[in-house]
Scaffold this active site. Structure first.
Site, PDB file in Angstrom:
ATOM      1  CE1 TYR A 166     -13.730   2.252  -5.562  1.00 14.68           C
ATOM      2  CE2 TYR A 166     -14.310   3.051  -3.746  1.00 14.68           C
ATOM      3  CZ  TYR A 166     -13.853   2.266  -4.265  1.00 14.68           C
ATOM      4  OH  TYR A 166     -12.977   1.188  -3.812  1.00 14.68           O
ATOM      5  CE  LYS A 170     -15.201  -1.369  -4.756  1.00 19.96           C
ATOM      6  NZ  LYS A 170     -14.670  -3.219  -5.227  1.00 19.96           N
TER       7      LYS A 170
HETATM    8  N1  LIG Z   1      -7.804   0.208   0.065  1.00 22.45           N
HETATM    9  C1  LIG Z   1      -8.836  -0.223   0.432  1.00 22.45           C
HETATM   10  O1  LIG Z   1      -8.910   0.963   1.487  1.00 22.45           O
HETATM   11  C2  LIG Z   1     -10.151  -0.243   0.530  1.00 22.45           C
HETATM   12  C3  LIG Z   1     -11.903   0.237   0.524  1.00 22.45           C
HETATM   13  C4  LIG Z   1     -12.958  -0.352  -0.052  1.00 22.45           C
HETATM   14  C5  LIG Z   1     -12.539  -0.826  -1.113  1.00 22.45           C
HETATM   15  N2  LIG Z   1     -11.110  -1.283  -1.235  1.00 22.45           N
HETATM   16  C6  LIG Z   1     -11.306  -2.285  -2.284  1.00 22.45           C
HETATM   17  O2  LIG Z   1     -10.538  -3.057  -2.677  1.00 22.45           O
HETATM   18  C7  LIG Z   1      -9.765  -3.328  -3.804  1.00 22.45           C
HETATM   19  C8  LIG Z   1      -8.384  -4.153  -3.765  1.00 22.45           C
HETATM   20  O3  LIG Z   1      -7.985  -2.438  -4.092  1.00 22.45           O
HETATM   21  P1  LIG Z   1      -6.266  -2.044  -3.720  1.00 22.45           P
HETATM   22  O4  LIG Z   1      -7.051  -1.366  -1.898  1.00 22.45           O
HETATM   23  O5  LIG Z   1      -6.285  -2.727  -3.113  1.00 22.45           O
HETATM   24  O6  LIG Z   1      -5.696  -1.149  -4.900  1.00 22.45           O
HETATM   25  P2  LIG Z   1      -4.858  -1.629  -5.451  1.00 22.45           P
HETATM   26  O7  LIG Z   1      -4.942  -0.196  -6.335  1.00 22.45           O
HETATM   27  O8  LIG Z   1      -3.508  -1.842  -5.062  1.00 22.45           O
HETATM   28  O9  LIG Z   1      -5.480  -3.233  -6.622  1.00 22.45           O
HETATM   29  C9  LIG Z   1      -6.464  -2.926  -7.093  1.00 22.45           C
HETATM   30  C10 LIG Z   1      -5.823  -4.119  -7.912  1.00 22.45           C
HETATM   31  O10 LIG Z   1      -6.426  -4.240  -9.365  1.00 22.45           O
HETATM   32  C11 LIG Z   1      -5.183  -4.339 -10.772  1.00 22.45           C
HETATM   33  N3  LIG Z   1      -6.699  -3.311 -11.343  1.00 22.45           N
HETATM   34  C12 LIG Z   1      -6.953  -2.361 -11.757  1.00 22.45           C
HETATM   35  N4  LIG Z   1      -7.745  -2.350 -12.716  1.00 22.45           N
HETATM   36  C13 LIG Z   1      -7.739  -4.087 -13.270  1.00 22.45           C
HETATM   37  C14 LIG Z   1      -8.663  -4.575 -14.676  1.00 22.45           C
HETATM   38  N5  LIG Z   1      -9.088  -3.998 -15.266  1.00 22.45           N
HETATM   39  N6  LIG Z   1      -8.081  -5.482 -14.845  1.00 22.45           N
HETATM   40  C15 LIG Z   1      -8.100  -5.890 -13.677  1.00 22.45           C
HETATM   41  N7  LIG Z   1      -6.983  -5.723 -13.042  1.00 22.45           N
HETATM   42  C16 LIG Z   1      -6.740  -4.321 -12.837  1.00 22.45           C
HETATM   43  C17 LIG Z   1      -4.501  -2.854 -10.511  1.00 22.45           C
HETATM   44  O11 LIG Z   1      -3.426  -3.389 -11.908  1.00 22.45           O
HETATM   45  C18 LIG Z   1      -3.921  -3.557  -8.592  1.00 22.45           C
HETATM   46  O12 LIG Z   1      -3.299  -4.185  -8.255  1.00 22.45           O
HETATM   47  C19 LIG Z   1     -10.558  -2.644  -5.229  1.00 22.45           C
HETATM   48  O13 LIG Z   1     -11.711  -3.754  -5.459  1.00 22.45           O
HETATM   49  C20 LIG Z   1     -11.090  -1.638  -4.411  1.00 22.45           C
HETATM   50  O14 LIG Z   1     -12.511  -0.721  -4.415  1.00 22.45           O
HETATM   51  C21 LIG Z   1     -10.473  -0.826  -1.095  1.00 22.45           C
END
Ligand SMILES: NC(=O)c1ccc[n+]([C@@H]2O[C@H](COP(=O)([O-])OP(=O)(O)OC[C@H]3O[C@@H](n4cnc5c(N)ncnc54)[C@H](O)[C@@H]3O)[C@@H](O)[C@H]2O)c1
Length: 306
Positions: A166, A170
């Site tokens: 990851y 990223k």
């Molecule tokens: N939540 C955190 O604290 C955090 C921290 C750092 C980075 N992020 C990043 O933020 C972004 C959103 O994450 P989140 O926390 O809302 O998680 P989440 O799991 O709620 O949302 C991610 C969404 O992406 C969709 N998804 C997954 N694979 C896919 C694909 N191949 N094509 C289309 N859609 C797809 C999922 O169905 C889901 O709805 C991600 O890139 C994650 O890595 C989140």
């Protein structure tokens, strides 16, 4: 301060069926954008999928009086991404904003991580960021307008246990941003990265409930709106969580000329290690690889003189 509006703008938000992406999509719609809600709708580890999650968010946007369409393609499926771009152009004739947000996790310590865990995470986060941005790039160039946000992570910038796959993906999207900010500049295409922290299914159970209660995904989105507005910056990494915002940068020390030819050896570098790593000499962040090269040659020039 004037309102930030996206009237007549067309935005694509990937992974917008839940979590952060849903909040970004809703807020863009509230502020006037027409929104493509993309989501594969699979589980956190990237298995399964259907377009129900995306369709539910479209209904939420319509209930607000906004306009949206659902797209259930995987961001790493070339044909599916092409269809998303084609459908958007057929419906609204332009693409102004892309927020590349879709993501999954396959956390494991490195010794237990399989090649499949590595490939799938790179596929969704890295190729899945490249693909929609690449497919829309020439459209944005022709429009002389584009705003792109990639989603990075503290794992990519700094590291977290069990997330080598990851973290690599990223930081990869930051590398893509660093070059596209240069290539897009003359066509008014701006690209930035958000480094969020939010309570979503991705962070469930990782922190105590009282901390997660402060980390509403809605508290990240206002920062993201500033990365896609008309007068957005370009090439910035915005950290965002719990209503706090900061800027992350990659920086270097001033550097020191050790020598060339016979004067340069592993031991000579070791002898200057304290100066090489002296954080008190940290320079402002460079804006291009060229500025990095200039820093090296400034150290050479200073060393040869002194
Ligand atoms: N939540 C955190 O604290 C955090 C921290 C750092 C980075 N992020 C990043 O933020 C972004 C959103 O994450 P989140 O926390 O809302 O998680 P989440 O799991 O709620 O949302 C991610 C969404 O992406 C969709 N998804 C997954 N694979 C896919 C694909 N191949 N094509 C289309 N859609 C797809 C999922 O169905 C889901 O709805 C991600 O890139 C994650 O890595 C989140």
């Amino acid at each position: 301060m004037s309102d930030i509006r996206f009237d007549d703008r067309v935005a694509i938000v990937t992974g917008a069926g839940g979590g952060l992406g849903r909040c970004h999509a809703l807020e863009l719609a509230r502020r006037g954008a027409k929104v493509v809600v993309n989501d594969l709708g699979g589980s956190l580890d990237g298995t399964g999928g259907n377009s129900e999650a995306a369709e539910a968010v479209v209904k939420e946007i319509e209930a607000l009086g906004g306009e949206a369409i659902a797209n259930g393609s995987s961001v790493s499926d070339e044909a599916g991404v092409k269809k998303m771009i084609d459908d958007t152009m057929a419906k609204w004739g332009r693409i102004d904003i892309i927020i590349a947000n879709a993501g999954i996790l396959r956390d494991k310590s490195f010794s237990k991580m399989t090649q499949g865990d590595i490939d799938l995470v790179l596929d969704v986060h890295l190729r899945g960021t490249f693909m929609p941005v690449h497919a829309a790039w020439n459209i944005m160039k022709e429009q002389n307008f584009g705003r792109i946000v990639v989603t990075t992570s503290s794992t990519g910038l700094y590291g977290n246990f069990g997330q080598a796959n990851y973290g690599a993906a990223k930081l990869g999207v930051v590398g893509m941003m660093n070059t596209l900010k240069i290539e897009g500049a003359k066509n008014n295409i701006k690209i930035n990265a958000v480094c969020p922290i939010a309570a979503t299914r991705m962070t469930q159970g990782l922190m105590p409930d009282e901390v997660l209660a402060q980390l509403k995904p809605e508290y990240v989105t206002p920062g993201v709106m500033n990365l896609v507005k008309d007068d957005a910056p370009s090439g910035m990494i915005l950290s965002a969580g719990a209503g706090a915002f900061s800027m992350a940068r990659i920086v270097e020390t001033e550097g020191v000329f050790v020598g060339q030819g016979e004067g340069l050896s592993a031991e000579a570098v070791a002898a200057k290690w304290d100066q090489i790593t002296d954080v008190a000499t940290t320079k402002p962040a460079f804006q291009s690889g060229g500025e990095h090269g200039q820093n090296i040659f400034a150290a050479v020039a200073a060393g040869m003189k002194g």
